[in-house]
Design an enzyme around this catalytic site. Sequence first.
Site, PDB file in Angstrom:
ATOM      1  N   ARG A  59      11.352 -22.570  -8.908  1.00  0.00           N
ATOM      2  CA  ARG A  59      12.439 -22.691  -7.922  1.00  0.00           C
ATOM      3  C   ARG A  59      12.939 -21.320  -7.475  1.00  0.00           C
ATOM      4  NH1 ARG A  59      16.518 -27.120 -10.571  1.00  0.00           N
ATOM      5  NH2 ARG A  59      15.301 -29.001 -10.169  1.00  0.00           N
ATOM      6  N   SER A 114       8.380 -41.967 -13.849  1.00  0.00           N
ATOM      7  CA  SER A 114       9.264 -40.824 -13.636  1.00  0.00           C
ATOM      8  C   SER A 114      10.714 -41.154 -13.970  1.00  0.00           C
ATOM      9  CB  SER A 114       9.155 -40.324 -12.203  1.00  0.00           C
ATOM     10  OG  SER A 114       9.635 -41.300 -11.328  1.00  0.00           O
ATOM     11  N   ALA A 115      10.961 -42.342 -14.452  1.00  0.00           N
ATOM     12  CA  ALA A 115      12.303 -42.715 -14.933  1.00  0.00           C
ATOM     13  C   ALA A 115      12.158 -43.949 -15.817  1.00  0.00           C
ATOM     14  CB  ALA A 115      13.241 -43.014 -13.764  1.00  0.00           C
ATOM     15  N   CYS A 134      -0.289   0.025   7.707  1.00  0.00           N
ATOM     16  CA  CYS A 134      -0.730   0.516   6.397  1.00  0.00           C
ATOM     17  C   CYS A 134      -2.011   1.318   6.526  1.00  0.00           C
ATOM     18  CB  CYS A 134      -0.947  -0.660   5.456  1.00  0.00           C
ATOM     19  SG  CYS A 134       0.611  -1.432   5.050  1.00  0.00           S
ATOM     20  N   PRO A 172      10.124 -41.383  -6.127  1.00  0.00           N
ATOM     21  CA  PRO A 172       8.881 -42.033  -5.706  1.00  0.00           C
ATOM     22  C   PRO A 172       8.831 -42.376  -4.217  1.00  0.00           C
ATOM     23  CG  PRO A 172      10.182 -43.412  -7.209  1.00  0.00           C
ATOM     24  CD  PRO A 172      10.782 -42.067  -7.246  1.00  0.00           C
ATOM     25  N   GLU A 204       0.841  -1.206   0.000  1.00  0.00           N
ATOM     26  CA  GLU A 204       0.000   0.000   0.000  1.00  0.00           C
ATOM     27  C   GLU A 204       0.873   1.253   0.000  1.00  0.00           C
ATOM     28  OE1 GLU A 204      -0.176  -2.622   1.934  1.00  0.00           O
ATOM     29  OE2 GLU A 204      -2.146  -2.931   2.833  1.00  0.00           O
ATOM     30  N   ARG A 264      17.822 -21.683 -12.447  1.00  0.00           N
ATOM     31  CA  ARG A 264      18.592 -21.075 -13.540  1.00  0.00           C
ATOM     32  C   ARG A 264      17.685 -20.313 -14.496  1.00  0.00           C
ATOM     33  NH1 ARG A 264      23.836 -22.425 -13.629  1.00  0.00           N
ATOM     34  NH2 ARG A 264      24.358 -24.020 -12.107  1.00  0.00           N
ATOM     35  N   LEU A 279      10.291 -40.789  -1.461  1.00  0.00           N
ATOM     36  CA  LEU A 279      10.033 -39.628  -0.599  1.00  0.00           C
ATOM     37  C   LEU A 279       8.648 -39.042  -0.898  1.00  0.00           C
ATOM     38  CD1 LEU A 279      11.512 -38.119   1.623  1.00  0.00           C
ATOM     39  CD2 LEU A 279      12.279 -36.477  -0.089  1.00  0.00           C
TER      40      LEU A 279
HETATM   41  N1  LIG Z   1      10.934 -37.507 -12.915  1.00  0.00           N
HETATM   42  C1  LIG Z   1      11.060 -36.923 -11.756  1.00  0.00           C
HETATM   43  O1  LIG Z   1      10.386 -35.905 -11.492  1.00  0.00           O
HETATM   44  C2  LIG Z   1      12.009 -37.475 -10.747  1.00  0.00           C
HETATM   45  C3  LIG Z   1      12.341 -36.704  -9.638  1.00  0.00           C
HETATM   46  C4  LIG Z   1      13.210 -37.259  -8.709  1.00  0.00           C
HETATM   47  C5  LIG Z   1      13.692 -38.541  -8.901  1.00  0.00           C
HETATM   48  N2  LIG Z   1      13.355 -39.251 -10.000  1.00  0.00           N
HETATM   49  C6  LIG Z   1      13.850 -40.617 -10.207  1.00  0.00           C
HETATM   50  O2  LIG Z   1      13.551 -41.363  -9.049  1.00  0.00           O
HETATM   51  C7  LIG Z   1      14.537 -42.382  -8.879  1.00  0.00           C
HETATM   52  C8  LIG Z   1      15.030 -42.329  -7.454  1.00  0.00           C
HETATM   53  O3  LIG Z   1      13.969 -42.747  -6.636  1.00  0.00           O
HETATM   54  P1  LIG Z   1      14.056 -42.814  -5.069  1.00  0.00           P
HETATM   55  O4  LIG Z   1      12.733 -43.235  -4.591  1.00  0.00           O
HETATM   56  O5  LIG Z   1      15.241 -43.591  -4.658  1.00  0.00           O
HETATM   57  O6  LIG Z   1      14.355 -41.269  -4.715  1.00  0.00           O
HETATM   58  P2  LIG Z   1      14.035 -40.411  -3.428  1.00  0.00           P
HETATM   59  O7  LIG Z   1      12.642 -40.619  -2.999  1.00  0.00           O
HETATM   60  O8  LIG Z   1      14.454 -39.029  -3.729  1.00  0.00           O
HETATM   61  O9  LIG Z   1      15.015 -40.990  -2.318  1.00  0.00           O
HETATM   62  C9  LIG Z   1      14.702 -42.152  -1.630  1.00  0.00           C
HETATM   63  C10 LIG Z   1      15.552 -42.253  -0.364  1.00  0.00           C
HETATM   64  O10 LIG Z   1      15.162 -41.254   0.559  1.00  0.00           O
HETATM   65  C11 LIG Z   1      15.370 -41.740   1.880  1.00  0.00           C
HETATM   66  N3  LIG Z   1      14.094 -41.595   2.568  1.00  0.00           N
HETATM   67  C12 LIG Z   1      13.694 -40.415   3.087  1.00  0.00           C
HETATM   68  N4  LIG Z   1      12.502 -40.555   3.669  1.00  0.00           N
HETATM   69  C13 LIG Z   1      12.124 -41.829   3.516  1.00  0.00           C
HETATM   70  C14 LIG Z   1      10.978 -42.576   3.918  1.00  0.00           C
HETATM   71  N5  LIG Z   1       9.984 -42.042   4.615  1.00  0.00           N
HETATM   72  N6  LIG Z   1      10.919 -43.879   3.575  1.00  0.00           N
HETATM   73  C15 LIG Z   1      11.917 -44.440   2.882  1.00  0.00           C
HETATM   74  N7  LIG Z   1      13.027 -43.790   2.499  1.00  0.00           N
HETATM   75  C16 LIG Z   1      13.141 -42.490   2.806  1.00  0.00           C
HETATM   76  C17 LIG Z   1      15.844 -43.154   1.743  1.00  0.00           C
HETATM   77  O11 LIG Z   1      17.265 -43.077   1.744  1.00  0.00           O
HETATM   78  P3  LIG Z   1      18.269 -43.627   2.888  1.00  0.00           P
HETATM   79  O12 LIG Z   1      18.383 -45.074   2.664  1.00  0.00           O
HETATM   80  O13 LIG Z   1      19.501 -42.871   2.571  1.00  0.00           O
HETATM   81  O14 LIG Z   1      17.703 -43.262   4.208  1.00  0.00           O
HETATM   82  C18 LIG Z   1      15.374 -43.543   0.380  1.00  0.00           C
HETATM   83  O15 LIG Z   1      16.141 -44.554  -0.205  1.00  0.00           O
HETATM   84  C19 LIG Z   1      15.613 -42.101  -9.900  1.00  0.00           C
HETATM   85  O16 LIG Z   1      15.442 -42.987 -10.975  1.00  0.00           O
HETATM   86  C20 LIG Z   1      15.337 -40.679 -10.331  1.00  0.00           C
HETATM   87  O17 LIG Z   1      15.765 -40.462 -11.649  1.00  0.00           O
HETATM   88  C21 LIG Z   1      12.516 -38.745 -10.915  1.00  0.00           C
END
Ligand SMILES: NC(=O)c1ccc[n+]([C@@H]2O[C@H](COP(=O)([O-])OP(=O)(O)OC[C@H]3O[C@@H](n4cnc5c(N)ncnc54)[C@H](OP(=O)(O)O)[C@@H]3O)[C@@H](O)[C@H]2O)c1
Length: 327
Positions: free
Chosen positions: A179, A156-157, A79, A263, A47, A202, A265
């Site tokens: 971002r 997603s992969a 304000c 997937p 304002e 970026r 997280l």
């Molecule tokens: N297309 C997209 O938008 C996109 C985005 C991101 C990733 N990706 C793909 O996703 C794949 C990776 O998948 P991801 O599932 O391994 O990745 P993520 O979800 O980023 O990481 C998984 C890791 O996070 C930790 N973690 C944190 N909280 C957790 C919970 N509540 N339960 C279990 N683990 C937890 C664990 O690691 P610790 O064992 O270290 O504790 C787990 O192995 C790759 O192929 C990547 O290219 C795609």
Amino acid sequence: MRMAIGQADAVKGTTYPNPPVGAVILDRDGEVAGVGGTQPAGEAHAEVVALRRAGTRAAGGTAVVTLEPCNHQGRTGPCVDALLDAGVAAVVFAVSDPNPVAAGGAQRLTDAGVTVSSGVLADDVSGGPLREWLHRQRTGRPHVTWKFGASIDGRSAAADGTSQWITGAAARADVHRHRAVADAIVVGTGTVLSDDPTLTARLTDGTLAARQPLRVVVGEREISSESNILNDESRTMVIRTHDPLEVLQALSDRTDVILEGGPTLAGAFVRAGLVDRILAYLAPTLLGGPITAIDDVGVPTISQARRWRFDGVATVGADVRLSLVPN
Ligand SMILES: NC(=O)c1ccc[n+]([C@@H]2O[C@H](COP(=O)([O-])OP(=O)(O)OC[C@H]3O[C@@H](n4cnc5c(N)ncnc54)[C@H](OP(=O)(O)O)[C@@H]3O)[C@@H](O)[C@H]2O)c1
């Protein structure tokens, strides 16, 4: 009000801990005399910026503001005082201030003889520039957007784990713009270990945006000190937990958090009920195979499906961006 929303959108991400607000001053003939958005903390609110630009033309005119003018002496004066000093005859705002410390502005203006109306384009403001700030006011937690890129079949992969790049350049530029106004980007160690992302914001020419979100890695495994995410282009926080709530507690001073994890997280955040918006970038591609955008979301049977509602559908280059909010 649409102009005021534009002003608010333009300052989003730069106003913490204040909300991104936009204001337009109309003179007594209804002509635009001044516009403004909230300046960084400690500087002028929207304002005040708009009033300065309007000068003496504000007297007898109308202030159009996205949020109820504050009635609170913080680092800057209320304000409401600025509007009364300028002699505006009417104030129109979209959303009431939920913060009890700053609320009461509308009442004080009315008591001083100003014509006040509220609720104008309220849904556009509360679902738009103020969405994350209002969520934080209501819940005490940052607002979480789960963003992912996927093929049209929700992968997603590819089967070997490679995922760069499923979507096209325009979708990636869109993500980088988001971002640049977000406070933090969260991924799991799995994404760092498989993709080695930098997770900076970026510009389209590849240079760093002026503002960089905090990068956050969640999980117990060690990541290499050579990982791109640990480079000096932004700050990085490593949180050794699997509990999404603990992640958000560590980020409790933030407002707008993007979850860009894989997937695992993403599933953990959805199961915990901590995803407030989904942004899905879908490419006209088929990948098939085992790597889905999200793991178990705690749905054993169709009657328990998690229902969302589309609140935006847009084409971005050759891809489609879907925005969803909880139904
Ligand atoms: N297309 C997209 O938008 C996109 C985005 C991101 C990733 N990706 C793909 O996703 C794949 C990776 O998948 P991801 O599932 O391994 O990745 P993520 O979800 O980023 O990481 C998984 C890791 O996070 C930790 N973690 C944190 N909280 C957790 C919970 N509540 N339960 C279990 N683990 C937890 C664990 O690691 P610790 O064992 O270290 O504790 C787990 O192995 C790759 O192929 C990547 O290219 C795609």
